[in-house]
Structures are given as C-alpha cells and as structure tokens.
Write a protein that holds these residues in place. Sequence first.
Motif, PDB file in Angstrom:
ATOM      1  N   ILE A  35       0.841  -1.180   0.000  1.00 24.67           N
ATOM      2  CA  ILE A  35       0.000   0.000   0.000  1.00 24.67           C
ATOM      3  C   ILE A  35       0.884   1.239   0.000  1.00 24.67           C
ATOM      4  O   ILE A  35       1.865   1.302   0.737  1.00 24.67           O
ATOM      5  CB  ILE A  35      -0.918   0.030   1.237  1.00 24.67           C
ATOM      6  N   HIS A  63       0.045  -2.777  -6.366  1.00 24.61           N
ATOM      7  CA  HIS A  63      -0.066  -1.961  -5.159  1.00 24.61           C
ATOM      8  C   HIS A  63      -1.357  -1.164  -5.236  1.00 24.61           C
ATOM      9  O   HIS A  63      -1.975  -1.095  -6.289  1.00 24.61           O
ATOM     10  CB  HIS A  63       1.122  -1.006  -5.053  1.00 24.61           C
ATOM     11  N   LEU A  64      -1.723  -0.548  -4.104  1.00 26.66           N
ATOM     12  CA  LEU A  64      -2.925   0.272  -4.085  1.00 26.66           C
ATOM     13  C   LEU A  64      -2.663   1.557  -3.304  1.00 26.66           C
ATOM     14  O   LEU A  64      -1.889   1.560  -2.356  1.00 26.66           O
ATOM     15  CB  LEU A  64      -4.077  -0.506  -3.447  1.00 26.66           C
ATOM     16  N   PRO A  65      -3.288   2.636  -3.704  1.00 32.01           N
ATOM     17  CA  PRO A  65      -3.095   3.894  -2.988  1.00 32.01           C
ATOM     18  C   PRO A  65      -4.081   4.062  -1.848  1.00 32.01           C
ATOM     19  O   PRO A  65      -5.281   3.893  -2.020  1.00 32.01           O
ATOM     20  CB  PRO A  65      -3.368   4.954  -4.070  1.00 32.01           C
TER      21      PRO A  65
ATOM     22  N   PRO B  65      -9.753   5.829   2.948  1.00 35.73           N
ATOM     23  CA  PRO B  65     -10.181   5.183   1.704  1.00 35.73           C
ATOM     24  C   PRO B  65      -9.015   4.548   0.953  1.00 35.73           C
ATOM     25  O   PRO B  65      -7.994   5.186   0.730  1.00 35.73           O
ATOM     26  CB  PRO B  65     -10.763   6.340   0.897  1.00 35.73           C
ATOM     27  N   LEU B  66      -9.195   3.295   0.605  1.00 35.79           N
ATOM     28  CA  LEU B  66      -8.241   2.622  -0.268  1.00 35.79           C
ATOM     29  C   LEU B  66      -8.831   2.685  -1.668  1.00 35.79           C
ATOM     30  O   LEU B  66      -9.903   2.140  -1.919  1.00 35.79           O
ATOM     31  CB  LEU B  66      -8.049   1.167   0.175  1.00 35.79           C
ATOM     32  N   LEU B  67      -8.108   3.341  -2.561  1.00 38.38           N
ATOM     33  CA  LEU B  67      -8.671   3.625  -3.881  1.00 38.38           C
ATOM     34  C   LEU B  67      -8.341   2.532  -4.875  1.00 38.38           C
ATOM     35  O   LEU B  67      -7.196   2.094  -4.970  1.00 38.38           O
ATOM     36  CB  LEU B  67      -8.086   4.949  -4.378  1.00 38.38           C
ATOM     37  N   HIS B  68      -9.325   2.116  -5.624  1.00 33.96           N
ATOM     38  CA  HIS B  68      -9.033   1.137  -6.682  1.00 33.96           C
ATOM     39  C   HIS B  68     -10.208   1.077  -7.643  1.00 33.96           C
ATOM     40  O   HIS B  68     -11.280   0.627  -7.245  1.00 33.96           O
ATOM     41  CB  HIS B  68      -8.768  -0.231  -6.071  1.00 33.96           C
ATOM     42  N   TYR B  95      -7.505  -6.885   0.866  1.00 35.47           N
ATOM     43  CA  TYR B  95      -6.903  -5.993   1.863  1.00 35.47           C
ATOM     44  C   TYR B  95      -7.780  -5.911   3.106  1.00 35.47           C
ATOM     45  O   TYR B  95      -7.514  -5.133   4.002  1.00 35.47           O
ATOM     46  CB  TYR B  95      -6.701  -4.596   1.277  1.00 35.47           C
TER      47      TYR B  95
END
Lengths: 320, 320
Positions: A35, A63-65, B65-68, B95
């Motif tokens: 992350i 990966h993730l933001p 917030p995890l953005l995807h 996640y």
Amino acid sequence: MVSEERRVRILAVAKRLGYRPNLMARAIQTGRSHIIGVSVPPIGDFGSRMVCGIHEVLVVSDHLPLLHWRTPDPSADPERIRSAELAVVNALLDYRVDGVILFPADDWVLDLHFRELHRRGVPLVTVDRQLQQVAADFVGTDDRYGARLAAEHLLALGHRQVAQLAGAMSYGTYADRSDAFEETIRSAGGTCVTLEKPALSELAGTIFQTNRLLDSRPRPSAVFLAHDHLASGVFAAAAARGLQIPRDLSVIGFADLAHAALLHPPLTTVRQDTEAIGRRAADLVLRRCLGQEIGEPVRLRLVPELIVRASTASISQGRE
Amino acid sequence: MVSEERRVRILAVAKRLGYRPNLMARAIQTGRSHIIGVSVPPIGDFGSRMVCGIHEVLVVSDHLPLLHWRTPDPSADPERIRSAELAVVNALLDYRVDGVILFPADDWVLDLHFRELHRRGVPLVTVDRQLQQVAADFVGTDDRYGARLAAEHLLALGHRQVAQLAGAMSYGTYADRSDAFEETIRSAGGTCVTLEKPALSELAGTIFQTNRLLDSRPRPSAVFLAHDHLASGVFAAAAARGLQIPRDLSVIGFADLAHAALLHPPLTTVRQDTEAIGRRAADLVLRRCLGQEIGEPVRLRLVPELIVRASTASISQGRE
DNA sequence: GTGAAAGCGCTAACAT
DNA sequence: ATGTTAGCGCTTTCAC
C-alpha cells in the motif's frame, strides 16, 4: 518445487472454498503492505489527474493507494498547517504504507519533520513542490523551461513591454516561473513588470493587481500568468476597461487546466502533464520500495509544452 | 482500570520511543481494518468531488479510503467490464476493507456477482447507479425530480414544443431523467421529441443527434440534455445553423459540472451535489460497519437544485 | 489492577 | 518435496 498436479489441485480446492489470502496478515509478516500512502487531494484538474496517474502505475505493480490528505485549514498559520501535514503522514505510517507520495503544503518543512519516515525507511516522493530541506525524491514540472517557452512565444509575436502576474514567491514553483520569465524577456531586450498575486484564486485580488499592471506606463502589451486560474480575473479586468484580448492585450497562462480551452478567447498556456507526474512519482516510490534507486534523492522535472490558442497575438496588429 | 499516574507515564515513554501502533496487526485481530475500499475514479468534476466527500466523512471517523477502480476498457463488452469490476472489488477485499463504495459500470449486475462481499459481511454502497438485482445500499440523485425541475422551468418560460437528448436508457439514471421529463411536459399539454445519444461525450454523435432534433417539425424551442457534457455539441450544432441560444433555442443540462458556468452562454442546469452523495455514502457504509442500519438496503436520492443561467429564456421573445 | 498466554492468518526457517 | 515450528504485533481471555 511442488509437483504440477498437486499445485493445480490445491489451487482448485482453494478456489472452490473461496479462499483469499489475507494481505494484512501477509503484510505484517513480510513488512510489505503493498500500500502506498497518497496525500494528494484529488481536487480540480490538477489533483485528479495526478491521482489517476499514480493509481495507474500502482495497480499494474500490484499496489494500491491509500488516500489521505490534510483537510484545508483556513487559518493560514504555516505552523498549524505543517503539523496537520505531519499528522497525515503519520496516520498513513500507522497503516504501514510502503511509501508515501505527498503534495506538500509548502516548500519549507525541515528534514526532521519527516523523521518518522526515515526511521522506518519509508520512501517519500513529493510532487509539484520540492522540499528544500528534506532528503526526498521529487517529481514536478520544469517551471523555468515552461516560463521560457511562454516568454519566447511572446517575444516571437513581437511583444517587448510585457508584464507578469506572479504567484507567491515563497513557493519555488512560482519563483522559478517568475524568474525565468523575466530573465528571458530581459535578455531579449524587453522589459517586464512583475506583480505578485497575494493569495491565489481570489478573483478580487487578481482584478486589482491586473489593474495596477495595466496602469503602468508604457502599458504592457502582454501578460504572463503564473497559473491559468488567474485568467478569469485578468479577462474580467481587461473587459472592464474595454481592452480586447488578444488585440489589446495578449494573455498566456501556465498549467492548461480544462477550463483554459473554454475561456473566451481560449487561453494560450504552458501545459503540464500532471498525469505523467503522478505516474513518475508512483514509479519512483515503487523503485525505492524495491531497494533499487539508492543514493541521492532524485529530482525529476517533466518538460511542459506550449499550447497556442487565441489569447495571444502578434503585436503588429493595430496598436503601438 | 489502570491508575492515572501509570497511564500517563506509559504514554510518555511510548511517545519518547516513537511508538506507533501497527494498525495492520490490530486489524488482523479485531477484524476491522478501518479501511474502506473506494472504487470511484476521481476523474473530472464528478468523481473528484465524490471522492472528496467520501474522504471527508471517513477521516473524521478514523477511517481511510483505499482507492481502486477499474481501468477503462475500450472493448465495450459488458461481460468483460463486469468481470473487471468484480476483480477490483475482490482485490479490495483481499486488503480486508471494512466496506466498499462502488460506482458501478452498469446497472445490471447480478447479486451473486458480489457473493464474496456478502459472505464476508462486507457492506456495499453504490453511488450514482442503483444496481437492480443486488441487495446493496445506494446513494444518488433524485433524477426524476431533477428532470421535473427542468421541465417545469421550460414550461414556465412558455415552451411547449420541446426536445430532449437522452442518455443511454440502459442506465436507470438516464431512463429516469428522460421519462420524468417527458411525462411532465406531456401532462402540461406540451409535446416532447426524445432522441437517445448513442455513446456519451462523443462530440460528433451529439452534433448529429442535435441536427435531427432541430429538423423535426415543428422545431422544438427548447432542449433538455441528459448531461451537461452534451452541451458543447449542442451549442456547436446550433451555431452551425445560425441559431442563437437562448433566443432561438433554450438549452438546459443536468449535473452542473464546472464547465457549465463557463459556456457561452452559461448553461442553465440541474445541480447534483456530488460531494454530498459521497458524504452520505461514506456515512452509510460506516454505519453498516458498526452493525447499525440493519435490514433492508437503503436507497437515498438527494434532491437536486435548479440553477438558472443564460442558456434558457422565455419563448415570447421573438419567434413563433 | 496486572501479568501471562493464546491466537488472529500468514511467512520463513527449519526439519523430515 | 513435504510437514512442522516460530514468530510478526497486536487484542482478548483468563488467571493472579
């Protein structure tokens, strides 16, 4: 190695059972959460496209933001703002992000501000604003080059007495633009009067400064704006005194926001590829995570591009 | 309880050592990651403001917030798009996000598509598009009301022969707007010719359809657009045949994107409060996480607002 | 009130 | 090639 047959069978069972690995548990063990903390407000054209660029690169690298930005603080006390920024970074750290991409509030944070990042070995990449005192990577625009582009465009159109509406000089970005613009104009034998815009995006302030600019004698035939945002104010001020753009005044901006093309007349400007900045930033942070790209902080400045539209014209038409 | 003195001392030492709790480890234990998966592309005015709203609410509740989001797929095969969307949701699930906020690709996914979410008890809130077959919460705009607002505005200006450029009817949003608009016009004794815009935001297609609308007899005196985006095309088509807006043709949009106010003339439109949609969505998902708000899926439709600008005018002026 | 121990779901380092 | 074990950093439970 496991035998192929077993491997397939296990995988099949896993899927049938709906097994999905718990990335949190994995992260806790491997020390890699996959992350990346992203502190870039996806506001307006600028932030949006940046975040898109970041996302694009992160996703293909698995990966993730994790998004988290400072909530805008009207009390313009820089110390408060900085500590809010620090809090944001630390919150990100609590989630054990592998790296951080940050659009800093200002250029003058000290290195020890980010002590926690260094202690943890978490790479930091700043975008658009380069921190002077911090050992962090940076990706932004070649502001000096862009300003030169603008100046040369104006010079080529025959303008010699020009002006600029600069941004706050406390930001390196704006200082660079202003400086390079003036220098280019001067060294071509032109004159340039520079006025600083107090706080960005205040319409009234922009109009006020534009009026001062237009009152200077000889009246400048063209004006360079530190940012496209200022254009509406400048257009309004010009219209108010019956000046036509570009006949009586050429205007050139910087950024190429979406609204630049929609103005009347459409704004000539220097385009920054914001999405590319995001991509490069993500790229860099990922490389640091892998332990490549060791050593000195990287400073990347992407080359902007001149977009000629209808707000600039040759000086020969009519006046002077 | 621990004694106050000890508590303070421990906390002091913790701070001195620079201790920060590992939220991953905590998450693995408590089953709450305090992360919400957000699959809303922060693109353009719409997504940006939505994400901002979501962020705002999450942050104050100590979530992030995890953005995807699904990377846009030119191959318009709905099956591929859906499976890409599913993959995104599943990645988020890996996640161990506590909830998901999704801007769905289309309205027609089946419930079993999100089996994994249900199995894990992870709440799903969709924004802007309401999934017909899925037991999920929804936050959007009251499209029917908005369309009625538009129709009544036109009627009040005296328009009786009107037209609309509708969006793809496969989206409930557009179907609602179109339907409510037509109904309102009809029940007031007016006539409405409706044309569907094939694929949104294609300038050429918009111009083509606008021409067809303008060719119908009697020529409509006003046109309602399913989305502000279409305005540029309509304006261009009108200009091409020498029609002036609003004198010869009133135009009203839907959304109130930033560019609506910048058009010439500025576009009358129905404003959706996108940021509020984001806030409500975040609110809902958080409530579900806490186990409150049990029972039936919640369907929230925020009330839009008519923004009158210069692209609509009374029919009495001139023609007819 | 405080300390010890078990366990969350995984990976890494061992044995077998 | 496979099975076992320890341990990541935390919370929870249960003795003390």
